[in-house]
Design an enzyme around this catalytic site. Structure first.
Site, PDB file in Angstrom:
ATOM      1  N   PRO A   2       0.905  -1.247   0.137  1.00  0.00           N
ATOM      2  CA  PRO A   2       0.107   0.017  -0.133  1.00  0.00           C
ATOM      3  C   PRO A   2       0.900   1.330  -0.033  1.00  0.00           C
ATOM      4  O   PRO A   2       1.679   1.393   0.733  1.00  0.00           O
ATOM      5  CB  PRO A   2      -0.846  -0.302   1.266  1.00  0.00           C
ATOM      6  CG  PRO A   2      -0.866  -1.571   1.553  1.00  0.00           C
ATOM      7  CD  PRO A   2       0.496  -1.942   1.073  1.00  0.00           C
ATOM      8  N   GLU A   3       0.583   2.335  -1.025  1.00  0.00           N
ATOM      9  CA  GLU A   3       1.079   3.362  -0.882  1.00  0.00           C
ATOM     10  C   GLU A   3       0.088   4.448  -1.156  1.00  0.00           C
ATOM     11  O   GLU A   3      -0.964   4.027  -0.743  1.00  0.00           O
ATOM     12  CB  GLU A   3       2.235   3.515  -2.298  1.00  0.00           C
ATOM     13  CG  GLU A   3       3.369   2.727  -2.010  1.00  0.00           C
ATOM     14  CD  GLU A   3       4.531   2.936  -2.828  1.00  0.00           C
ATOM     15  OE1 GLU A   3       4.720   3.901  -3.555  1.00  0.00           O
ATOM     16  OE2 GLU A   3       5.313   1.890  -3.226  1.00  0.00           O
ATOM     17  N   LYS A  55      -0.513   8.074   3.515  1.00  0.00           N
ATOM     18  CA  LYS A  55      -0.917   6.628   3.506  1.00  0.00           C
ATOM     19  C   LYS A  55      -1.760   6.445   4.853  1.00  0.00           C
ATOM     20  O   LYS A  55      -1.971   5.169   5.156  1.00  0.00           O
ATOM     21  CB  LYS A  55       0.482   5.886   3.900  1.00  0.00           C
ATOM     22  CG  LYS A  55       1.558   6.030   2.728  1.00  0.00           C
ATOM     23  CD  LYS A  55       2.876   5.116   3.101  1.00  0.00           C
ATOM     24  CE  LYS A  55       3.959   5.336   1.997  1.00  0.00           C
ATOM     25  NZ  LYS A  55       5.179   4.599   2.501  1.00  0.00           N
ATOM     26  N   ARG A 269      15.301  -0.645   3.228  1.00  0.00           N
ATOM     27  CA  ARG A 269      14.368  -1.012   2.039  1.00  0.00           C
ATOM     28  C   ARG A 269      15.050  -1.062   0.717  1.00  0.00           C
ATOM     29  O   ARG A 269      16.097  -0.469   0.574  1.00  0.00           O
ATOM     30  CB  ARG A 269      13.377   0.247   2.026  1.00  0.00           C
ATOM     31  CG  ARG A 269      12.877   0.820   3.295  1.00  0.00           C
ATOM     32  CD  ARG A 269      11.641  -0.268   3.746  1.00  0.00           C
ATOM     33  NE  ARG A 269      10.551  -0.314   2.611  1.00  0.00           N
ATOM     34  CZ  ARG A 269       9.599   0.573   2.657  1.00  0.00           C
ATOM     35  NH1 ARG A 269       9.352   1.588   3.596  1.00  0.00           N
ATOM     36  NH2 ARG A 269       8.290   0.440   1.915  1.00  0.00           N
TER      37      ARG A 269
END
Length: 291
Positions: A2-3, A55, A269
Site C-alpha cells: 500500500p502506498e 498513507k 528498504r
C-alpha cells in the site's frame, strides 16, 4: 504494497459505499478499539466522510469520532455486500463497520486508532504530514519548495530516504521511490545538497503524474486495495509495467545496462536504479548494488 495511491482509491471506494450511511454494526479484534466502542458505541452514528492523507485512511463518524488506520506493508480494507463471503479469513480481520447494505472490513491493518478532532490535531504523526501528492491543492511548485527547504536543513540526507519521508511529501512508498528517481535520472543515493532545482522539479512532477495515473476512477467496489496493477511505464503488459522496481539484474528499459539493487536506509528498504541512466554525483565512487 500500500502506498498513497492505494489509500486514495480505498478511501474513495469506502466513501461511495458507506459515506453518509448509519452504522448498524461494529466489530473489532483490537482491544483499544473495543474499549472505545464499549464506552461510545458506533452503532447509530453516521459515517460523515472517508478521506486519505498520504498513507493514512480517516473515517469520520458523527459525535466527533474518527477512525484512523494505516496499512503498513500488508493491511487492506475490503468492501462486501451484506452477507457476501469474505475473501480473507476471520483470523486476519481487525475491524468491521456494517451499514444496511455494506460491510467494510479491515484485514491485517497494523495501526488503527480512534481520535477526536482535537486529539488528531495533537497526534505526532498524521497532522505532521507534508503535502499530499494526490490532494487537489498539491502543486509541483509547492512540492519543490518542500524538497528545497528540507535539503537546506538536511544537506547530507540521500534522495531515496527523503522521497520516503512522509513529513516532506506524503504518499510515496518504496515502489514510487525507485520509479520517480529513475524517471528523473537522479541517483537515489545522492545527497540532497547535490540535487539541482531542475532535478527536484522533475522528481515532484513524475511523482504527481505517476500517482494520478494510478488512481484513475474505475467506479468499482469489491476489494479496494492494491491488486498489482500499479504502472509507471505506458506498457499494458503486466511484466513491463515498471521501469526498475524489482528488475534487479535485468536490462534497463532505456539503455540496456543491468538494473541494480541495494538495501538502503535504517529500515533496509530495497532501492533499484540504473547506474547508466542515474549517474553518481558526489565525492568518491558511487554505491554499487547487486545486478
Amino acid at each position: 504494497m500500500p502506498e498513497g495511491d492505494t489509500i486514495y482509491r480505498t478511501a474513495r471506494a469506502l466513501q461511495r459505499a458507506i459515506g453518509g450511511k448509519s452504522v448498524t454494526g461494529f466489530e473489532t479484534a483490537l482491544a483499544k478499539l473495543a474499549r472505545v466502542n464499549d464506552d461510545r458505541s458506533l452503532v447509530g452514528r453516521a459515517i460523515e466522510k472517508v478521506e486519505s492523507r498520504g498513507k493514512w485512511c480517516l473515517i469520520y463518524l458523527s459525535g466527533d469520532l474518527i477512525l484512523v488506520t494505516h496499512m503498513l506493508m500488508s493491511g487492506s480494507w475490503h468492501l462486501y455486500r451484506t452477507g457476501e463471503r469474505w475473501q480473507m479469513g476471520r483470523s486476519q480481520m481487525r475491524v468491521v463497520i456494517r451499514t444496511a447494505d455494506w460491510e467494510a472490513v479491515a484485514f491485517n491493518v497494523q495501526v488503527a486508532e480512534f481520535h477526536t478532532v482535537r486529539s488528531l490535531e495533537r497526534s505526532r504523526q498524521v497532522p505532521k504530514l507534508g503535502p499530499d501528492i494526490l490532494s487537489k491543492s498539491f502543486t509541483v511548485e509547492g512540492g519543490v519548495e518542500r524538497l528545497r527547504a528540507y535539503a537546506q536543513e538536511n544537506p547530507e540526507s540521500n534522495v531515496a530516504d527523503v522521497l520516503l519521508n512522509q513529513r516532506v511529501l506524503a504518499g510515496l512508498g518504496n515502489v514510487y521511490k525507485s520509479e520517480v528517481a529513475f524517471s528523473a535520472r537522479v541517483n537515489p543515493f545522492r545527497a540532497m545538497r547535490t540535487i539541482t532545482l531542475r532535478e527536484m522539479e522533475a522528481m515532484v512532477d513524475f511523482a504527481q503524474r505517476y500517482m494520478q495515473a494510478n488512481v484513475v476512477d474505475g467506479k468499482r467496489y469489491g476489494i479496494v486495495s492494491y491488486a498489482g496493477n500499479r504502472r509507471t511505464t505506458h506498457a499494458m503488459n503486466r511484466e513491463e509495467r515498471l521501469w526498475v522496481y524489482r528488475r534487479q539484474g535485468r536490462e534497463c528499459r532505456r539503455c540496456g545496462a543491468s538494473v541494480q539493487m541495494r538495501k538502503q536506509g535504517t529500515q533496509a528498504r530495497s532501492t533499484y536504479w540504473c547506474p547508466e541512466c542515474q549517474p553518481w554525483v558526489g565525492e568518491g565512487e558511487g554505491p554499487v548494488g547487486r545486478g
